[in-house]
Design a protein around this motif. Sequence first.
Motif, short mmCIF file in Angstrom:
data_model
loop_
_atom_site.label_atom_id
_atom_site.label_comp_id
_atom_site.label_asym_id
_atom_site.label_seq_id
_atom_site.Cartn_x
_atom_site.Cartn_y
_atom_site.Cartn_z
N ARG A 280 44.58 46.68 54.13
CA ARG A 280 43.40 46.86 54.97
C ARG A 280 42.29 47.60 54.24
NH1 ARG A 280 43.29 46.51 60.69
NH2 ARG A 280 41.75 48.18 60.64
N ASN A 281 42.64 48.37 53.21
CA ASN A 281 41.66 49.20 52.50
C ASN A 281 41.43 48.68 51.07
OD1 ASN A 281 40.97 51.69 54.30
ND2 ASN A 281 43.18 51.35 54.54
N GLN A 282 41.30 47.39 50.95
CA GLN A 282 41.16 46.77 49.63
C GLN A 282 39.99 47.35 48.83
OE1 GLN A 282 40.85 42.49 49.68
NE2 GLN A 282 40.16 42.37 47.56
N THR A 283 38.84 47.55 49.45
CA THR A 283 37.66 48.00 48.70
C THR A 283 37.85 49.38 48.09
OG1 THR A 283 36.16 46.61 49.98
CG2 THR A 283 35.19 48.49 48.82
N PRO A 284 38.20 50.43 48.86
CA PRO A 284 38.42 51.74 48.22
C PRO A 284 39.65 51.75 47.31
CG PRO A 284 38.97 51.84 50.56
CD PRO A 284 38.29 50.53 50.33
N VAL A 285 40.67 50.96 47.64
CA VAL A 285 41.86 50.93 46.80
C VAL A 285 41.54 50.34 45.43
CG1 VAL A 285 44.11 49.81 46.50
CG2 VAL A 285 43.57 50.95 48.64
N THR A 286 40.78 49.25 45.39
CA THR A 286 40.42 48.67 44.09
C THR A 286 39.44 49.56 43.34
OG1 THR A 286 38.75 47.28 45.20
CG2 THR A 286 40.87 46.28 44.73
N THR A 287 38.61 50.32 44.06
CA THR A 287 37.76 51.30 43.38
C THR A 287 38.60 52.36 42.71
OG1 THR A 287 35.97 50.94 44.97
CG2 THR A 287 35.90 52.98 43.69
N LEU A 288 39.58 52.88 43.44
CA LEU A 288 40.51 53.85 42.86
C LEU A 288 41.27 53.26 41.69
CD1 LEU A 288 42.18 56.49 42.88
CD2 LEU A 288 43.65 55.42 44.61
N ALA A 289 41.67 52.00 41.82
CA ALA A 289 42.47 51.35 40.78
C ALA A 289 41.65 51.04 39.53
CB ALA A 289 43.08 50.06 41.33
N ARG A 290 40.31 51.06 39.66
CA ARG A 290 39.40 50.78 38.54
C ARG A 290 39.48 49.34 38.05
NH1 ARG A 290 41.47 53.13 34.64
NH2 ARG A 290 43.29 53.92 35.75
N ARG A 291 39.93 48.45 38.91
CA ARG A 291 39.91 47.04 38.55
C ARG A 291 40.22 46.18 39.78
NH1 ARG A 291 45.44 45.05 35.40
NH2 ARG A 291 46.92 45.56 37.05
N SER A 292 39.77 44.94 39.71
CA SER A 292 40.16 43.91 40.67
C SER A 292 40.69 42.76 39.82
CB SER A 292 38.96 43.47 41.51
OG SER A 292 39.33 42.47 42.43
N SER A 293 41.96 42.49 39.90
CA SER A 293 42.61 41.64 38.91
C SER A 293 43.39 40.50 39.55
CB SER A 293 43.56 42.48 38.05
OG SER A 293 44.34 41.68 37.20
N SER A 294 43.38 39.36 38.86
CA SER A 294 44.21 38.22 39.30
C SER A 294 45.68 38.53 39.11
CB SER A 294 43.83 36.96 38.52
OG SER A 294 44.03 37.15 37.13
N TRP A 295 46.01 39.56 38.33
CA TRP A 295 47.40 39.97 38.16
C TRP A 295 47.88 40.85 39.31
CZ3 TRP A 295 49.56 37.17 34.58
CH2 TRP A 295 48.81 36.74 33.47
N ALA A 296 46.94 41.22 40.20
CA ALA A 296 47.30 42.07 41.35
C ALA A 296 46.41 41.64 42.51
CB ALA A 296 47.08 43.53 41.00
N GLU A 297 46.62 40.44 42.99
CA GLU A 297 45.71 39.82 43.94
C GLU A 297 45.98 40.28 45.38
OE1 GLU A 297 44.35 35.29 45.26
OE2 GLU A 297 46.08 35.61 43.94
N PHE A 298 44.90 40.57 46.09
CA PHE A 298 44.99 40.84 47.53
C PHE A 298 44.88 39.49 48.24
CE2 PHE A 298 44.03 44.99 45.95
CZ PHE A 298 44.48 45.89 46.91
N SER A 299 45.97 38.76 48.27
CA SER A 299 45.91 37.37 48.70
C SER A 299 46.06 37.24 50.22
CB SER A 299 47.01 36.56 48.02
OG SER A 299 48.26 36.86 48.59
N PRO A 300 45.42 36.22 50.80
CA PRO A 300 45.61 35.95 52.24
C PRO A 300 47.07 35.69 52.59
CG PRO A 300 43.71 34.75 51.39
CD PRO A 300 44.41 35.33 50.20
#
Length: 401
Positions: A280-300
């Motif tokens: 549910r918190n994809q935006t702040p979580v990916t900010t914390l993670a410092r990346r948005s990656s196809s190796w760690a997809e928030f998939s439907p």
Amino acid sequence: MPTPVVADSACSQCADRLPPANLTTTLDGECLCRSCVDDLSVCVECGGHTRSPHLTSHDTLLCARCVSGWTRCADCHTYSRTTTTAVGAREICGNCVRDYQTCDDCARLCTDTYGVHSGNRVCDPCLDEDYRECAECFDLIPYDDTYCQDCTRPEHPEVYGYDYKPDPRFHGKGPLFLGLELEIKTPTRHFNDAVDTALAHIGDLAYLKEDSSISPCGFELVTHPMSHEYAQTRFPWRLLTRLRLLGCYTDSDVGIHIHLSRNGFDSPTHAYRWLKFVYRNQTPVTTLARRSSSWAEFSPHARSNMLAFAKGERGAARYHAINVRPEHTFELRIFASSLQPQQVQAALAFAAASVEYTRSLTAADIARRRGWEWNAFTTWLRAHPPYSPLLSELEDLACAS
């Protein structure tokens, strides 16, 4: 009967009037006197006169009609019956071919070639499509290779293969244990020094493995299961600085994976709350993670199957933000790798804190106090000092609220 008189005609150029027999019709349709026609070029094929001759590669002239079927050289712009096609679809006459080189790969003519490690010389298109630099000496080598024949990927007897998996040794007190996988790149020339340095610091807490995603050179540092308190106080954090001083580094190709023990969750309902909170918190979580990656997809697909995953169903896809395939753990895959202690500590702290936050999250918290929201989580963090590295990192990233 009187002889008819033919009227004089005018020269199209000088306007002198002459009998038609004394005028010459050119290939361009002009009627010229002998003096004016002598100033024009003569086609060597048909003998006609023209103002617009075409020079051939043999230094002869042709009219527009006779040059039809000949090809213009892209370099000297003369016309030739036979040309050679060079790189870039350039047609070259026999005279200009002498200024070209031949690519050893595609056998086409080219203006420039580049030497590769094998000794051959290749053109620009072949270079772009088929070659890369050796990771060590920077010679040009086939694209599928990482090192040339003279430079080999270093090996170390204590860097195990990708499938190495020893029996786990648990450190600290549960119920939640964390297993850190930290992917690190190293300069080839410092690989052995980096490995020896890591081994001297980690003792029996961790081991080193190969990983195909770490290219061209490096290793994955994998810890045995640790409690969060043990990780923060007993992991050799100075090691990260030592590795940086040896030239080790991280980039967008490598990450941090954290395994969370399934036994650290109170129930499938708790696991569901945790999965739901992270997704549910994809935006702040990916900010914390410092990346948005196809190796760690928030998939439907993962979002729609969280309840089944929480109950033990293991998804087919590994490269989700949370990999649920392991039997005994959830694998949190979201973080970019780092050799900065605070960033690695924050990753571990988020894994632990998110589990503890959702452990006691009630329906009332969700309905009345917006418990799913990131602000509620960061407010909770401020009351729990053991997770201070996470809060510091969130403040540095401007997502602490």
